[in-house]
Scaffold this motif. Structure first.
Motif, PDB file in Angstrom:
ATOM      1  N   THR A 125       1.147  22.753   2.222  1.00 58.58           N
ATOM      2  CA  THR A 125       0.771  22.746   0.802  1.00 58.58           C
ATOM      3  C   THR A 125      -0.399  23.526   0.541  1.00 58.58           C
ATOM      4  O   THR A 125      -0.970  24.303   1.475  1.00 58.58           O
ATOM      5  N   THR A 126      -1.272  23.591  -0.580  1.00 60.18           N
ATOM      6  CA  THR A 126      -2.212  24.579  -0.967  1.00 60.18           C
ATOM      7  C   THR A 126      -3.555  23.799  -0.689  1.00 60.18           C
ATOM      8  O   THR A 126      -3.439  22.375  -1.075  1.00 60.18           O
ATOM      9  N   ASN A 127      -4.471  24.340  -0.750  1.00 64.37           N
ATOM     10  CA  ASN A 127      -5.892  23.762  -0.998  1.00 64.37           C
ATOM     11  C   ASN A 127      -6.016  23.130  -2.453  1.00 64.37           C
ATOM     12  O   ASN A 127      -6.573  22.139  -2.439  1.00 64.37           O
ATOM     13  N   VAL A 128      -5.484  23.909  -3.500  1.00 63.55           N
ATOM     14  CA  VAL A 128      -5.646  23.295  -4.835  1.00 63.55           C
ATOM     15  C   VAL A 128      -5.047  22.093  -4.824  1.00 63.55           C
ATOM     16  O   VAL A 128      -5.373  21.245  -5.288  1.00 63.55           O
ATOM     17  N   GLN A 129      -3.681  21.879  -4.208  1.00 62.06           N
ATOM     18  CA  GLN A 129      -2.670  20.769  -4.132  1.00 62.06           C
ATOM     19  C   GLN A 129      -3.408  19.607  -3.517  1.00 62.06           C
ATOM     20  O   GLN A 129      -3.789  18.545  -4.045  1.00 62.06           O
ATOM     21  N   LEU A 130      -4.139  19.852  -2.465  1.00 65.00           N
ATOM     22  CA  LEU A 130      -4.724  18.776  -1.294  1.00 65.00           C
ATOM     23  C   LEU A 130      -6.006  18.412  -2.274  1.00 65.00           C
ATOM     24  O   LEU A 130      -6.166  17.157  -2.349  1.00 65.00           O
ATOM     25  N   PHE A 131      -7.015  19.188  -2.571  1.00 65.70           N
ATOM     26  CA  PHE A 131      -8.230  18.724  -2.961  1.00 65.70           C
ATOM     27  C   PHE A 131      -8.120  18.404  -4.569  1.00 65.70           C
ATOM     28  O   PHE A 131      -8.908  17.261  -4.821  1.00 65.70           O
ATOM     29  N   GLU A 132      -7.434  18.825  -5.265  1.00 61.89           N
ATOM     30  CA  GLU A 132      -7.287  18.570  -6.505  1.00 61.89           C
ATOM     31  C   GLU A 132      -6.710  17.050  -6.597  1.00 61.89           C
ATOM     32  O   GLU A 132      -6.923  16.186  -7.386  1.00 61.89           O
ATOM     33  N   SER A 133      -5.639  16.955  -5.624  1.00 70.03           N
ATOM     34  CA  SER A 133      -4.953  15.353  -5.557  1.00 70.03           C
ATOM     35  C   SER A 133      -6.236  14.470  -5.069  1.00 70.03           C
ATOM     36  O   SER A 133      -6.450  13.313  -5.559  1.00 70.03           O
ATOM     37  N   LEU A 134      -7.017  15.062  -4.292  1.00 73.80           N
ATOM     38  CA  LEU A 134      -7.947  13.946  -3.544  1.00 73.80           C
ATOM     39  C   LEU A 134      -9.079  13.665  -4.430  1.00 73.80           C
ATOM     40  O   LEU A 134      -9.465  12.373  -4.573  1.00 73.80           O
ATOM     41  N   PHE A 135      -9.252  14.218  -5.530  1.00 72.52           N
ATOM     42  CA  PHE A 135     -10.308  14.190  -6.734  1.00 72.52           C
ATOM     43  C   PHE A 135      -9.428  13.753  -8.017  1.00 72.52           C
ATOM     44  O   PHE A 135     -10.126  13.540  -8.982  1.00 72.52           O
ATOM     45  N   ALA A 136      -7.984  13.666  -8.000  1.00 71.32           N
ATOM     46  CA  ALA A 136      -7.465  13.171  -9.237  1.00 71.32           C
ATOM     47  C   ALA A 136      -7.479  11.959  -9.729  1.00 71.32           C
ATOM     48  O   ALA A 136      -8.099  11.148  -9.069  1.00 71.32           O
ATOM     49  N   SER A 137      -6.983  11.727 -11.058  1.00 74.95           N
ATOM     50  CA  SER A 137      -7.105  10.292 -11.725  1.00 74.95           C
ATOM     51  C   SER A 137      -5.801  10.155 -12.041  1.00 74.95           C
ATOM     52  O   SER A 137      -5.265   8.842 -12.230  1.00 74.95           O
ATOM     53  N   ARG A 138      -4.906  11.006 -12.511  1.00 74.57           N
ATOM     54  CA  ARG A 138      -3.577  10.781 -12.910  1.00 74.57           C
ATOM     55  C   ARG A 138      -2.801  10.182 -11.882  1.00 74.57           C
ATOM     56  O   ARG A 138      -2.733  10.616 -10.645  1.00 74.57           O
ATOM     57  N   THR A 139      -1.562   9.648 -12.260  1.00 67.83           N
ATOM     58  CA  THR A 139      -0.676   8.989 -11.549  1.00 67.83           C
ATOM     59  C   THR A 139       0.091   9.790 -10.403  1.00 67.83           C
ATOM     60  O   THR A 139       0.060   9.534  -9.345  1.00 67.83           O
ATOM     61  N   SER A 140       0.424  10.680 -11.222  1.00 62.44           N
ATOM     62  CA  SER A 140       1.524  11.644 -10.130  1.00 62.44           C
ATOM     63  C   SER A 140       0.858  12.625  -9.155  1.00 62.44           C
ATOM     64  O   SER A 140       1.441  12.607  -8.117  1.00 62.44           O
ATOM     65  N   ARG A 141      -0.461  12.842  -9.587  1.00 63.21           N
ATOM     66  CA  ARG A 141      -1.272  13.611  -8.469  1.00 63.21           C
ATOM     67  C   ARG A 141      -1.704  12.621  -7.427  1.00 63.21           C
ATOM     68  O   ARG A 141      -1.795  12.929  -6.288  1.00 63.21           O
ATOM     69  N   CYS A 142      -2.197  11.229  -7.686  1.00 54.98           N
ATOM     70  CA  CYS A 142      -2.925  10.496  -6.951  1.00 54.98           C
ATOM     71  C   CYS A 142      -1.673   9.653  -5.883  1.00 54.98           C
ATOM     72  O   CYS A 142      -1.992   9.141  -4.944  1.00 54.98           O
ATOM     73  N   ARG A 143      -0.482   9.605  -6.229  1.00 55.10           N
ATOM     74  CA  ARG A 143       0.578   8.957  -5.597  1.00 55.10           C
ATOM     75  C   ARG A 143       0.556   9.193  -4.185  1.00 55.10           C
ATOM     76  O   ARG A 143       0.789   8.333  -3.170  1.00 55.10           O
ATOM     77  N   LYS A 144       0.248  10.428  -3.681  1.00 50.26           N
ATOM     78  CA  LYS A 144       0.529  10.616  -2.137  1.00 50.26           C
ATOM     79  C   LYS A 144      -0.950  10.360  -1.513  1.00 50.26           C
ATOM     80  O   LYS A 144      -0.877  10.599  -0.205  1.00 50.26           O
ATOM     81  N   LEU A 145      -1.880   9.923  -2.022  1.00 48.53           N
ATOM     82  CA  LEU A 145      -3.420  10.031  -1.338  1.00 48.53           C
ATOM     83  C   LEU A 145      -3.109   8.875  -0.267  1.00 48.53           C
ATOM     84  O   LEU A 145      -3.928   9.236   0.636  1.00 48.53           O
ATOM     85  N   HIS A 146      -2.679   7.832  -0.341  1.00 46.51           N
ATOM     86  CA  HIS A 146      -2.766   6.976   0.730  1.00 46.51           C
ATOM     87  C   HIS A 146      -2.057   7.377   1.934  1.00 46.51           C
ATOM     88  O   HIS A 146      -2.348   6.863   3.118  1.00 46.51           O
ATOM     89  N   ASN A 147      -0.987   8.272   1.817  1.00 43.01           N
ATOM     90  CA  ASN A 147      -0.691   8.961   2.977  1.00 43.01           C
ATOM     91  C   ASN A 147      -1.310  10.020   3.806  1.00 43.01           C
ATOM     92  O   ASN A 147      -0.965  10.620   4.708  1.00 43.01           O
ATOM     93  N   LEU A 148      -2.626  10.144   3.174  1.00 41.83           N
ATOM     94  CA  LEU A 148      -3.744  10.957   3.747  1.00 41.83           C
ATOM     95  C   LEU A 148      -4.308  10.121   5.008  1.00 41.83           C
ATOM     96  O   LEU A 148      -4.714  10.586   5.937  1.00 41.83           O
ATOM     97  N   VAL A 149      -4.367   8.559   4.794  1.00 39.77           N
ATOM     98  CA  VAL A 149      -4.934   7.947   5.712  1.00 39.77           C
ATOM     99  C   VAL A 149      -4.251   8.113   7.151  1.00 39.77           C
ATOM    100  O   VAL A 149      -3.173   8.162   7.282  1.00 39.77           O
ATOM    101  N   ASN A 150      -4.936   8.287   8.008  1.00 42.91           N
ATOM    102  CA  ASN A 150      -4.763   8.206   9.729  1.00 42.91           C
ATOM    103  C   ASN A 150      -3.990   9.628   9.900  1.00 42.91           C
ATOM    104  O   ASN A 150      -2.977   9.544  10.779  1.00 42.91           O
ATOM    105  N   SER A 151      -4.260  10.646   9.306  1.00 42.00           N
ATOM    106  CA  SER A 151      -3.491  11.838   9.232  1.00 42.00           C
ATOM    107  C   SER A 151      -4.118  13.080   9.938  1.00 42.00           C
ATOM    108  O   SER A 151      -5.439  12.643  10.083  1.00 42.00           O
ATOM    109  N   ILE A 152      -3.767  14.107  10.138  1.00 38.88           N
ATOM    110  CA  ILE A 152      -4.615  15.212  10.712  1.00 38.88           C
ATOM    111  C   ILE A 152      -4.215  16.388   9.486  1.00 38.88           C
ATOM    112  O   ILE A 152      -3.200  16.635   9.305  1.00 38.88           O
TER     113      ILE A 152
END
Length: 759
Positions: free
Chosen positions: A342-369
């Protein structure tokens, strides 16, 4: 009314027009609660996920909502559950119930999640969408819902313990966004199981990360055996083996400092896969600064790991929150894959997002590399919120970070002369390469020719006359309009190519394939001239190898990246040439101009005798960081939890999200009518027609990513106003008359703002 009569969702058969059995509300609440608890369990928060799932749709028990969802007609009926202020609302009732059940902070934590599960995490204070405003006016919504026959166990839950990150006013907002991700992903998945049950069987079919590890290392072993025994390849092998050994170290934050051409892409992936095996990590996210090279890296990874093992996720076609519907919500990505590019924009803007479609993926960052390729591209104005989130994700949520670059930025803490912290930053970063300076000397393959007078400028006409004397040359400029201006001045004899981000990924890939083929022909003896004019998109890892590279004056990090396209494989008997020139126009205002000015300042002071040395790079970043604020938009303050008698938990989620824009002029993704050679017509029309039938097909959205371009919002609106962009299947589509076979998306020069010309 019997509890079985309460409805969460309805749908109509596409062919017969008959209505299916409705999705029962009680069943939906229980399934979402179970899914959400399971996802939140990965960071010891299952009780919170359970309660949010049980209560998120309590407002649908309202008689007014049940009447609405039954009375709505046509396709709109399938969208009736997608909350809109003009419809009958339902998300605030559960928020009030959470506060009633768990007074003070625990109730408000859950209230934020539930109130935002359609429109996105709200601010505490502000407009009518704020949580404070909604709670004050939603009494009737809650009381009407409570009049229904609701099973008692749906309304009660044991208050969970508050985990460590939620006890800190700086980190609770990140923990809440991860919880929110668990809720919305579970809501989407259970809705999908009703709306599109045929797709449920497709989930969970991807290989596990552990299965990919042996495949990758077997391929790498074969590749290394087949490679020529050259000093460069021996060094690359040594780097790879060092990464493999270092993977046994405990999880945390690592840096991988390798000069361009040292094989850090595969070396960093080797580290990640071995680290995942040693420490039981769930997935690898590979983040790249530009969409222009996602396709290249994803293709390399697929070659090693298989076609279905890699999810390529751009940000260019994400759905605008104002146009969400049932189909687009189901199509949002949740990163449930072993390897995401993915892109830095997608990763970090999602990490600071508020809306649902962007936030949906965040829990899958847990225990990742997470591998940050070209880490120096993290915008300085966001260093503090980004590094704070990185540190918190590492300390509390098991994320290992790898800062991968030839020119490591300064992302550590800043302290004053008395030791007081001016800006937070990364702690305990471990360098994988023990002697980066020695490695830089070992891999030196070019000489940098800086201007003798940093203030002397050269016109495009004069530069073109210099370039005509070069039979094989790459020129990298700072703006899209500069690339076009210079291209038009070069002779048509020989092979001449143009590259910029106005071209879609598929278009760029095909041009790059042609360029590589021409370079191969030259190595085989062809004397046909080859000249390429590109914006900086070619610098971040694009695998081309020229004997001579010209680079417009820029930051020292950009010059180093351009040098990575010169004598990349070390084939020249002597060093390659990288010629830095000063165009008549400066780079666009902002960070790019500041970086170029710092380079010129160091040049005047005599500190660039060895421009690519670690000492020069360190001096460059140290000076550059003093040119601005590392939290320019005060995002850390907005996400810091405040408490008062009237506001037990006040956080400005939406305001922080709106201000966290890594690109100043927010881009709008447009689909372009590029028609590859061998096609009678562009395949885009077929894919758009499919989305008109069913907007939730993820694979179609992914196909369109390669035929999309991100335009600055201002330019996209102007093109739309003049009829050059139209809307179809929920996408903005460029008219064929405005997609040029050389330039890509084009508009009259009078419409091109300065910011649109970058990259």
């Amino acid at each position: 009314m019997n509890n079985l009569d309460y409805v969460a969702h309805v749908k109509q058969d596409d062919y017969s027009g008959d209505w299916h059995e409705p999705h029962r509300l009680e069943e939906h609440l229980r399934k979402v609660a179970k899914l959400s608890a399971s996802k939140a369990g990965t960071f010891q928060s299952s009780g919170w996920g359970m309660a949010a799932g049980l209560w998120h749709d309590l407002g649908k028990y309202r008689g007014a909502f049940q009447k609405y969802i039954r009375d709505a007609s046509g396709y709109e009926r399938e969208n009736a559950h997608v909350e809109n202020p003009q419809r009958v609302t339902h998300s605030t009732a559960g928020a009030i119930h959470a506060i009633n059940q768990w007074p003070s902070v625990p109730g408000y934590i859950t209230a934020y999640l539930i109130a935002g599960h359609h429109a996105g995490l709200p601010d505490w204070s502000g407009d009518r969408g704020s949580l404070q405003f909604r709670l004050q006016g939603a009494g009737p919504e809650y009381s009407e819902a409570m009049e229904a026959t609701i099973p008692e166990d749906l309304l009660t839950a044991i208050q969970p313990d508050v985990p460590e990150p939620a006890r800190n006013t700086d980190s609770i907002s990140l923990w809440m966004r991860l919880l929110f991700s668990c809720l919305v992903d579970s809501d989407f998945l259970d809705t999908e199981s009703y709306m599109a049950p045929e797709r449920v069987s497709q989930r969970g079919q991807l290989p596990k990360l552990s299965e990919l590890q042996s495949v990758f290392f077997e391929h790498m072993n074969q590749l290394q055996k087949a490679a020529d025994d050259t000093p460069l390849n021996r060094t690359r092998k040594s780097i790879f083996e060092t990464c493999q050994r270092s993977a046994a170290e405990p999880p945390g934050i690592f840096s991988l400092t390798v000069p361009t051409g040292g094989g850090k892409t595969l070396a960093s992936l080797g580290f990640a896969l071995e680290h995942a095996r040693k420490h039981g990590k769930s997935r690898v996210i590979y983040a790249i600064p530009f969409t222009s090279i996602i396709e290249q890296n994803a293709a390399v990874f697929r070659e090693f790991l298989g076609e279905e093992s890699v999810l390529e996720h751009h940000s260019s076609l994400d759905v605008d929150p104002g146009s969400e519907n049932a189909g687009s919500r189901l199509a949002a990505e949740n990163w449930d894959a072993p390897l995401i590019v993915t892109t830095n924009v997608q990763l970090f803007e999602s990490l600071f997002a508020s809306r649902t479609s962007r936030c949906r993926k965040l829990h899958n960052l847990v225990n990742s590399i997470v591998i940050l390729d070209e880490a120096q591209q993290i915008p300085r104005d966001f260093h503090e919120p980004i590094t704070r989130a990185m540190q918190q994700m590492s300390e509390h949520f098991g994320v290992t970070w790898v800062l991968c670059t030839a020119t490591q930025p300064d992302l550590g803490k800043q302290v004053d002369a008395f030791g007081s912290v001016l800006h937070t930053g990364l702690d305990n970063v471990r360098e994988i390469i023990q002697e980066p300076a020695a490695l830089a000397g070992e891999l030196k393959r070019v000489n940098i020719e800086m201007p003798s007078d940093p203030d002397e400028k050269i016109s495009w006409q004069d530069l073109s006359q210099q370039l005509v004397k070069e039979d094989c040359v790459l020129v990298v400029v700072n703006k899209r309009q500069d690339a076009r201006a210079l291209y038009e001045l070069l002779p048509g004899s020989g092979d001449l190519y143009h590259l910029s981000a106005n071209m879609c990924a598929e278009h760029r890939s095909r041009i790059l394939a042609e360029i590589r083929h021409k370079l191969s022909e030259r190595r085989a003896g062809s004397e046909r001239p080859l000249r390429v004019v590109s914006t900086q998109l070619i610098e971040a890892g694009v695998d081309v190898d020229f004997p001579v590279v010209y680079r417009a004056m820029a930051g020292l990090d950009s010059i180093a990246q351009a040098a990575g396209r010169c004598n990349r494989e070390g084939r020249l008997p002597n060093h390659g040439r990288v010629v830095v020139f000063q165009p008549e126009q400066l780079p666009p205002p902002g960070f790019l101009r500041q970086a170029a000015q710092v380079t010129r300042k160091l040049l005047r002071s005599g500190q660039l005798n060895e421009p690519l040395s670690p000492e020069a790079i360190q001096a460059f970043f140290s000076d550059l960081n003093t040119q601005g604020d590392r939290d320019k938009h005060a995002i850390c303050g907005l996400l810091k939890a405040e408490s008062s008698p009237d506001a037990p938990l006040a956080i400005q989620f939406r305001e922080a999200s709106d201000k966290f824009r890594l690109i100043d002029d927010k881009g709008i993704g447009v689909v372009v009518p590029f028609c590859p050679e061998g096609y009678e017509e562009t395949p885009v029309d077929q894919w758009l027609a499919m989305l008109e039938q069913d907007g939730s097909w993820k694979w179609v959205h992914r196909k369109l990513q390669r035929y999309s371009v991100t335009l600055p919002e201002s330019l996209a609106k102007q093109l739309h106003g003049m009829g050059a962009i139209y809307e179809r299947a929920g996408k903005f589509v460029v008219e064929s008359s405005h997609y040029h076979p050389v330039w890509g998306v084009q508009a009259p020069d009078s419409l091109i703002p300065a910011e649109s010309t970058v990259i």
